[in-house]
Write an enzyme that holds these catalytic residues in place. Structure first.
Site, PDB file in Angstrom:
ATOM      1  CB  CYS A 142      -0.940   0.005   1.204  1.00 36.91           C
ATOM      2  SG  CYS A 142      -2.243  -1.238   1.107  1.00 36.91           S
ATOM      3  CB  ALA A 143       4.136   2.210   1.344  1.00 32.87           C
TER       4      ALA A 143
END
Length: 349
Positions: A142-143
């Site tokens: 997700c980063a």
């Protein structure tokens, strides 16, 4: 950054199949109720997740059958190349460029494995030059939207005149599992969708925003917070610790340190553009950064319309923010496996 880098364009792309949350909840009940005794106790997550609908690479019927690694990766590769091509073409068109004018292609994807990687498979369709540098990146989760944007900016700054295309594609739904359901699988089914986003960056002062700085912070001993495990049937989601309370407690000190290195503080930021991991994550971000309840309105809308698409999601939020008008200074930020916070500081043109 010592060398100015302009964010020239931004485009998004979605797969064709719409998954209304009510339909997903009904299908999940049929699949998990007899296999997972705690399902009814967890079923309210489909209402509280903040997701109204999301898009998927495959029709819902595909997910209701057992799938093995080859089937999942065949679906991933075909859909990911299509999304990569459409998102990249949108970003190139907005920038007024052709694929042949791109010097570096940064590709971020963590939901499937394709070798050759996605940009190599899309070279012919997009007309990339044979000497274009390829930088495929896996494992950011997700980063990846924020970290990939930061990497692309660093590469653009390193070589004046360099044009960098950054594309992130995630097909989270390809990893939906039915074989041994867990709490993490139920949460993932309620949250995740598929999507892609692309940006063009170039050294210089042009673009709708300039990159002022980039930063990351990885907390020690946090490998178990989120990630993938590799099973014979495919990738399995790991949520060993609750993310919202961790973010509420630990994000602000890390953000203070990352901004301090740029001679900034939280009050200097006019708008945080955050990855909406889920409704509880959004609320935790608002609390940790003292933003006020409801401040992350674009984040809530993207989550509602698309679900959590992993890495591309924060760029969907940035796209909404820039269309209504970016403030003077904004910080794009996302949390991902590591456990890591990544930021990109932008100054509006």
């Amino acid at each position: 950054m010592s060398t100015p880098v302009g964010l020239i364009s931004l485009a998004t792309a979605q797969p064709p199949h719409e998954l209304p949350q009510a339909d997903v909840a009904e299908a999940a009940r049929g699949v998990f109720r007899d296999r997972f005794p705690q399902f009814e106790r967890m079923a309210p997550v489909f209402e509280s997740a903040g997701v109204r609908t999301r898009q998927s690479a495959m029709p819902m019927e595909w997910y209701l059958q057992p799938r093995n690694w080859p089937e999942r990766m065949e679906a991933y590769t075909a859909a990911a190349v299509d999304l990569f091509t459409r998102a990249a073409r949108g970003a190139l068109d907005e920038a007024g460029l052709t694929g042949g004018e791109i010097d570096v292609i940064v590709t971020v994807s963590s939901t499937g494995i394709a070798t050759p990687s996605l940009e190599a498979r899309a070279m012919g369709a997009l007309g990339f030059r044979p000497d274009a540098a390829r930088v495929p990146v896996f494992g950011l989760g997700c980063a990846g939207g924020a970290t990939g944007l930061a990497l692309a900016a660093r590469l653009a700054a390193a070589q004046p005149g360099c044009r960098v295309l950054f594309v992130t594609v995630e097909l989270c739904t390809v990893s939906f599992r039915m074989d041994e359901p867990s709490k993490a699988d139920i949460v993932a089914t309620a949250l995740f969708g598929d999507g892609a986003a692309a940006c063009v960056l170039r050294s210089g002062e042009d673009g709708f925003a300039q990159v002022e700085g980039v930063a990351e912070h990885t907390w020690p001993d946090t490998l178990d917070i989120m990630g993938w495990r590799v099973d014979p049937q495919g990738l399995g989601v790991i949520f060993a610790r609750a993310i919202p309370p961790f973010a509420r407690k630990h994000l602000r000190p890390a953000m203070d340190a990352m901004l301090s290195a740029q001679d900034l503080a939280v009050p200097d930021v006019d708008r945080f553009v955050c990855h909406p991991g889920g409704m509880k994550v959004i609320e935790a971000l608002e609390g940790s950064l003292d933003l006020g309840q409801g401040a992350l309105d674009h984040e809530r809308q993207v989550l509602s319309d698309h679900g959590n698409m992993s890495a591309p999601t924060v760029l969907y939020v940035l796209d909404r923010a820039r269309r209504v008008g970016l403030p003077r200074r904004s910080v794009v930020t996302a949390l991902g496996p590591g456990f890591t916070a990544s930021t990109v500081t932008l100054r509006a043109a």
